[in-house]
Design a protein around this motif. Structure first.
Motif, PDB file in Angstrom:
ATOM      1  N   VAL A  61       0.882  -1.072   0.099  1.00  0.00           N
ATOM      2  CA  VAL A  61       0.040  -0.047   0.168  1.00  0.00           C
ATOM      3  C   VAL A  61       0.886   1.301   0.392  1.00  0.00           C
ATOM      4  N   GLN A  73      -3.267   6.007   3.960  1.00  0.00           N
ATOM      5  CA  GLN A  73      -4.443   5.282   4.501  1.00  0.00           C
ATOM      6  C   GLN A  73      -5.485   6.022   3.549  1.00  0.00           C
ATOM      7  N   GLN A  76      -4.538   3.003   1.731  1.00  0.00           N
ATOM      8  CA  GLN A  76      -5.580   1.704   2.438  1.00  0.00           C
ATOM      9  C   GLN A  76      -6.492   1.356   2.930  1.00  0.00           C
ATOM     10  N   ARG A  77      -7.706   2.616   2.380  1.00  0.00           N
ATOM     11  CA  ARG A  77      -9.222   2.492   2.155  1.00  0.00           C
ATOM     12  C   ARG A  77      -9.659   2.168   0.992  1.00  0.00           C
ATOM     13  N   ASP A  80      -9.054  -1.682   1.187  1.00  0.00           N
ATOM     14  CA  ASP A  80      -9.015  -2.315   1.452  1.00  0.00           C
ATOM     15  C   ASP A  80     -11.352  -2.642   1.268  1.00  0.00           C
ATOM     16  N   LEU A  81     -12.071  -1.606   0.553  1.00  0.00           N
ATOM     17  CA  LEU A  81     -12.786  -1.715  -0.202  1.00  0.00           C
ATOM     18  C   LEU A  81     -12.090  -3.094  -1.353  1.00  0.00           C
ATOM     19  N   VAL A  83     -10.567  -5.566  -1.513  1.00  0.00           N
ATOM     20  CA  VAL A  83     -10.643  -6.558  -1.264  1.00  0.00           C
ATOM     21  C   VAL A  83     -11.833  -7.133  -0.729  1.00  0.00           C
ATOM     22  N   GLY A  84     -12.595  -6.408  -0.458  1.00  0.00           N
ATOM     23  CA  GLY A  84     -13.964  -6.815   0.112  1.00  0.00           C
ATOM     24  C   GLY A  84     -14.452  -7.129  -1.275  1.00  0.00           C
ATOM     25  N   CYS A  89      -6.546  -8.645  -3.604  1.00  0.00           N
ATOM     26  CA  CYS A  89      -6.072  -9.979  -2.313  1.00  0.00           C
ATOM     27  C   CYS A  89      -4.816  -8.937  -1.993  1.00  0.00           C
ATOM     28  N   PHE A  90      -4.552  -9.515  -0.627  1.00  0.00           N
ATOM     29  CA  PHE A  90      -3.292  -9.646  -0.021  1.00  0.00           C
ATOM     30  C   PHE A  90      -1.917 -10.752  -0.272  1.00  0.00           C
ATOM     31  N   VAL A 102      -0.759  -6.028  -1.866  1.00  0.00           N
ATOM     32  CA  VAL A 102      -1.141  -5.685  -2.992  1.00  0.00           C
ATOM     33  C   VAL A 102      -1.128  -5.995  -4.190  1.00  0.00           C
TER      34      VAL A 102
END
Length: 175
Positions: A61, A73, A76-77, A80-81, A83-84, A89-90, A102
């Motif tokens: 990231v 930050q 990262q947000r 994360d979205l 990934v959802g 993926c990580f 990532v």
């Protein structure tokens, strides 16, 4: 801090370039939103997918953020979205245990391809209007501008971390 004097018209040119970049950024974000929203993407998501898609290696990231000129930050947000949504993926990072890499998933690669197809007509209009040679020149100018900004921020950060830089003690020794 060194004060540099430049001609007023030259400074006006710099300021107008900066304002044009701000305006262009806003228009790029708006155009991106309009063009990729039907795909279920936002401009920010598309930016991160593109950063990953055009990188020759998976990135953590922090590197994505640095490459895009954004905060860690904020990226990262978005990650994360993504990934959802199953678009990234990580994976473990062999160079850093905590900073995971990532990686685009097949669905993420497909989303990036769809986004690029959606903006292709805009890309063609830009190329037709500006031409390949001028685009290359513009990219060189923007790269130089980014280099100057990075160097300036690095120096300013160094100055902030050493508030006594340039000061000398009673014996003339720099502190």
């Amino acid at each position: 801090m060194q004060v540099v004097m430049i001609a007023a018209d030259a400074q006006k040119n710099v300021r107008e370039l900066v304002l044009a970049v701000f305006e262009t950024n806003g228009r790029l974000v708006n155009a991106g939103t309009v063009l990729v929203q039907p795909l279920g993407l936002t401009t920010a998501w598309w930016q991160v997918l593109g950063a990953l898609g055009y990188s020759p290696v998976p990135l953590p990231v922090a590197h994505i953020a640095r490459n895009m000129g954004l905060t860690r930050q904020a990226v990262q947000r978005v990650v994360d979205l993504l990934v959802g949504r199953g678009l990234v993926c990580f994976e473990p990072n062999p160079h850093h245990r905590r900073a995971k890499l990532v990686v685009l998933t097949p669905a993420g690669r497909a989303a990036l391809t769809s986004a690029e197809e959606a903006v292709l007509p805009l890309d063609c209009r830009i190329l037709d209007r500006i031409g390949s040679e001028r685009l290359v020149a513009a990219m060189a100018v923007l790269k130089d501008l980014n280099d100057v900004l990075d160097e300036t921020l690095l120096a300013a950060t160094a100055d902030l971390s050493n508030p006594h830089q340039g000061e000398r003690d009673d014996h003339g020794t720099q502190v």
